[in-house]
Design a protein around this motif. Structure first.
Motif, PDB file in Angstrom:
ATOM      1  N   MET A   1      -0.978   4.837   4.760  1.00  0.00           N
ATOM      2  CA  MET A   1      -0.674   4.951   3.347  1.00  0.00           C
ATOM      3  C   MET A   1      -1.868   4.440   2.550  1.00  0.00           C
ATOM      4  O   MET A   1      -2.393   3.375   2.836  1.00  0.00           O
ATOM      5  CB  MET A   1       0.575   4.131   3.027  1.00  0.00           C
ATOM      6  CG  MET A   1       0.993   4.154   1.589  1.00  0.00           C
ATOM      7  SD  MET A   1       1.751   5.672   1.026  1.00  0.00           S
ATOM      8  CE  MET A   1       3.163   5.773   2.096  1.00  0.00           C
ATOM      9  N   ILE A   2      -2.246   5.193   1.539  1.00  0.00           N
ATOM     10  CA  ILE A   2      -3.313   4.814   0.616  1.00  0.00           C
ATOM     11  C   ILE A   2      -2.661   4.239  -0.644  1.00  0.00           C
ATOM     12  O   ILE A   2      -1.656   4.769  -1.114  1.00  0.00           O
ATOM     13  CB  ILE A   2      -4.185   6.029   0.246  1.00  0.00           C
ATOM     14  CG1 ILE A   2      -4.818   6.662   1.490  1.00  0.00           C
ATOM     15  CG2 ILE A   2      -5.252   5.660  -0.777  1.00  0.00           C
ATOM     16  CD1 ILE A   2      -5.804   5.783   2.209  1.00  0.00           C
ATOM     17  N   VAL A   3      -3.218   3.167  -1.174  1.00  0.00           N
ATOM     18  CA  VAL A   3      -2.731   2.571  -2.426  1.00  0.00           C
ATOM     19  C   VAL A   3      -3.885   2.535  -3.424  1.00  0.00           C
ATOM     20  O   VAL A   3      -5.052   2.622  -3.053  1.00  0.00           O
ATOM     21  CB  VAL A   3      -2.149   1.155  -2.208  1.00  0.00           C
ATOM     22  CG1 VAL A   3      -1.001   1.181  -1.217  1.00  0.00           C
ATOM     23  CG2 VAL A   3      -3.215   0.172  -1.770  1.00  0.00           C
ATOM     24  N   PHE A   4      -3.535   2.411  -4.685  1.00  0.00           N
ATOM     25  CA  PHE A   4      -4.521   2.257  -5.754  1.00  0.00           C
ATOM     26  C   PHE A   4      -4.521   0.789  -6.158  1.00  0.00           C
ATOM     27  O   PHE A   4      -3.480   0.234  -6.504  1.00  0.00           O
ATOM     28  CB  PHE A   4      -4.137   3.139  -6.948  1.00  0.00           C
ATOM     29  CG  PHE A   4      -5.046   2.985  -8.128  1.00  0.00           C
ATOM     30  CD1 PHE A   4      -6.233   3.686  -8.206  1.00  0.00           C
ATOM     31  CD2 PHE A   4      -4.700   2.133  -9.171  1.00  0.00           C
ATOM     32  CE1 PHE A   4      -7.072   3.549  -9.302  1.00  0.00           C
ATOM     33  CE2 PHE A   4      -5.527   1.989 -10.267  1.00  0.00           C
ATOM     34  CZ  PHE A   4      -6.722   2.692 -10.336  1.00  0.00           C
ATOM     35  N   LEU A   5      -5.684   0.142  -6.081  1.00  0.00           N
ATOM     36  CA  LEU A   5      -5.797  -1.273  -6.421  1.00  0.00           C
ATOM     37  C   LEU A   5      -7.055  -1.490  -7.252  1.00  0.00           C
ATOM     38  O   LEU A   5      -8.169  -1.261  -6.765  1.00  0.00           O
ATOM     39  CB  LEU A   5      -5.854  -2.132  -5.150  1.00  0.00           C
ATOM     40  CG  LEU A   5      -6.131  -3.620  -5.330  1.00  0.00           C
ATOM     41  CD1 LEU A   5      -5.029  -4.295  -6.147  1.00  0.00           C
ATOM     42  CD2 LEU A   5      -6.282  -4.307  -3.975  1.00  0.00           C
ATOM     43  N   ASN A   6      -6.850  -1.856  -8.502  1.00  0.00           N
ATOM     44  CA  ASN A   6      -7.961  -2.199  -9.394  1.00  0.00           C
ATOM     45  C   ASN A   6      -9.073  -1.152  -9.413  1.00  0.00           C
ATOM     46  O   ASN A   6     -10.250  -1.468  -9.268  1.00  0.00           O
ATOM     47  CB  ASN A   6      -8.529  -3.572  -9.034  1.00  0.00           C
ATOM     48  CG  ASN A   6      -7.540  -4.673  -9.289  1.00  0.00           C
ATOM     49  OD1 ASN A   6      -6.696  -4.585 -10.173  1.00  0.00           O
ATOM     50  ND2 ASN A   6      -7.621  -5.732  -8.493  1.00  0.00           N
ATOM     51  N   GLN A   8      -9.624   1.385  -7.284  1.00  0.00           N
ATOM     52  CA  GLN A   8     -10.058   1.937  -6.009  1.00  0.00           C
ATOM     53  C   GLN A   8      -8.861   2.363  -5.172  1.00  0.00           C
ATOM     54  O   GLN A   8      -7.806   1.736  -5.224  1.00  0.00           O
ATOM     55  CB  GLN A   8     -10.872   0.910  -5.231  1.00  0.00           C
ATOM     56  CG  GLN A   8     -12.153   0.505  -5.920  1.00  0.00           C
ATOM     57  CD  GLN A   8     -12.953  -0.476  -5.058  1.00  0.00           C
ATOM     58  OE1 GLN A   8     -12.530  -0.890  -3.979  1.00  0.00           O
ATOM     59  NE2 GLN A   8     -14.120  -0.854  -5.544  1.00  0.00           N
ATOM     60  N   PHE A   9      -9.073   3.407  -4.382  1.00  0.00           N
ATOM     61  CA  PHE A   9      -8.079   3.845  -3.415  1.00  0.00           C
ATOM     62  C   PHE A   9      -8.437   3.197  -2.081  1.00  0.00           C
ATOM     63  O   PHE A   9      -9.558   3.363  -1.588  1.00  0.00           O
ATOM     64  CB  PHE A   9      -8.066   5.365  -3.289  1.00  0.00           C
ATOM     65  CG  PHE A   9      -7.618   6.052  -4.542  1.00  0.00           C
ATOM     66  CD1 PHE A   9      -6.267   6.206  -4.824  1.00  0.00           C
ATOM     67  CD2 PHE A   9      -8.539   6.532  -5.455  1.00  0.00           C
ATOM     68  CE1 PHE A   9      -5.842   6.817  -5.991  1.00  0.00           C
ATOM     69  CE2 PHE A   9      -8.125   7.157  -6.622  1.00  0.00           C
ATOM     70  CZ  PHE A   9      -6.779   7.292  -6.886  1.00  0.00           C
ATOM     71  N   VAL A  10      -7.499   2.438  -1.526  1.00  0.00           N
ATOM     72  CA  VAL A  10      -7.760   1.733  -0.274  1.00  0.00           C
ATOM     73  C   VAL A  10      -6.554   1.882   0.650  1.00  0.00           C
ATOM     74  O   VAL A  10      -5.425   2.046   0.180  1.00  0.00           O
ATOM     75  CB  VAL A  10      -8.050   0.230  -0.511  1.00  0.00           C
ATOM     76  CG1 VAL A  10      -9.329   0.030  -1.293  1.00  0.00           C
ATOM     77  CG2 VAL A  10      -6.896  -0.459  -1.202  1.00  0.00           C
ATOM     78  N   PRO A  11      -6.783   1.807   1.970  1.00  0.00           N
ATOM     79  CA  PRO A  11      -5.637   1.798   2.884  1.00  0.00           C
ATOM     80  C   PRO A  11      -4.755   0.585   2.592  1.00  0.00           C
ATOM     81  O   PRO A  11      -5.252  -0.500   2.270  1.00  0.00           O
ATOM     82  CB  PRO A  11      -6.277   1.701   4.271  1.00  0.00           C
ATOM     83  CG  PRO A  11      -7.670   2.212   4.086  1.00  0.00           C
ATOM     84  CD  PRO A  11      -8.061   1.833   2.688  1.00  0.00           C
ATOM     85  N   GLU A  12      -3.470   0.771   2.730  1.00  0.00           N
ATOM     86  CA  GLU A  12      -2.506  -0.283   2.417  1.00  0.00           C
ATOM     87  C   GLU A  12      -2.847  -1.598   3.120  1.00  0.00           C
ATOM     88  O   GLU A  12      -2.752  -2.678   2.528  1.00  0.00           O
ATOM     89  CB  GLU A  12      -1.109   0.194   2.807  1.00  0.00           C
ATOM     90  CG  GLU A  12       0.015  -0.727   2.431  1.00  0.00           C
ATOM     91  CD  GLU A  12       1.363  -0.136   2.778  1.00  0.00           C
ATOM     92  OE1 GLU A  12       2.313  -0.405   2.022  1.00  0.00           O
ATOM     93  OE2 GLU A  12       1.477   0.586   3.792  1.00  0.00           O
ATOM     94  N   ALA A  13      -3.251  -1.533   4.382  1.00  0.00           N
ATOM     95  CA  ALA A  13      -3.548  -2.737   5.151  1.00  0.00           C
ATOM     96  C   ALA A  13      -4.775  -3.477   4.624  1.00  0.00           C
ATOM     97  O   ALA A  13      -4.953  -4.663   4.901  1.00  0.00           O
ATOM     98  CB  ALA A  13      -3.750  -2.380   6.630  1.00  0.00           C
ATOM     99  N   GLN A  14      -5.632  -2.793   3.859  1.00  0.00           N
ATOM    100  CA  GLN A  14      -6.837  -3.420   3.331  1.00  0.00           C
ATOM    101  C   GLN A  14      -6.704  -3.815   1.859  1.00  0.00           C
ATOM    102  O   GLN A  14      -7.652  -4.337   1.273  1.00  0.00           O
ATOM    103  CB  GLN A  14      -8.026  -2.476   3.500  1.00  0.00           C
ATOM    104  CG  GLN A  14      -8.371  -2.220   4.947  1.00  0.00           C
ATOM    105  CD  GLN A  14      -9.481  -1.192   5.090  1.00  0.00           C
ATOM    106  OE1 GLN A  14     -10.170  -0.854   4.141  1.00  0.00           O
ATOM    107  NE2 GLN A  14      -9.638  -0.686   6.298  1.00  0.00           N
TER     108      GLN A  14
END
Length: 146
Positions: A1-6, A8-14
């Motif tokens: 799963m990819i999430v959006f954080l601040n 950036q798109f990053v893998p959920e685990a990262q």
């Protein structure tokens, strides 16, 4: 799963959020949760408008404008290949010193995640092939414009 954080798109685990994030420590933030149907977030503009009003009230500066969040939400849905999902947009005041009075200058945290959508249908009679095309709220919050 990819999430959006601040931004950036990053893998959920990262996806990492500071343990000093005021949203984590004190619940200092707000969120919107909405359904994604056919790859389109339901009433996303209205949800983000309400989030912006709430952020203004709490004096949290939105790190990404609502138009940008709409574009990022579309990209998140595409990257995860989840046209039927639940989208959660979370905004916190961000990391800061401990204490109940927030200090100016915090860098807010914004996160968008997707989760599998529950099946549509009548929960009393089980899932059916019929799908609701519209609904009306019976109980409304007087402050909400949705």
């Amino acid at each position: 799963m990819i999430v959006f954080l601040n931004g950036q798109f990053v893998p959920e685990a990262q996806a990492l959020i500071s343990v000093n994030d005021r949203g984590f420590l004190y619940g200092d933030g707000l969120f919107e949760t909405l359904r994604v149907c056919g790859g389109r977030p339901f009433r996303l503009a209205q949800h983000l408008e309400r989030m912006t009003r709430g952020a203004d009230y709490l004096k949290i500066q939105m790190p990404v404008h609502a138009d940008g969040l709409q574009q990022f939400a579309g990209q998140l849905i595409e990257q995860n290949k989840m046209p039927e999902a639940v989208l959660r947009v979370t905004l916190t005041r961000g990391p800061g010193e401990r204490g109940y009075m927030p200090l100016a200058g915090n860098q807010p945290t914004v996160v968008m995640t997707l989760h599998a959508a529950p099946p549509l249908g009548n929960p009393i009679h089980g899932n059916s092939s019929r799908r609701p095309i519209a609904f009306r709220r019976v109980i409304r919050c007087r402050r909400s414009r949705l």
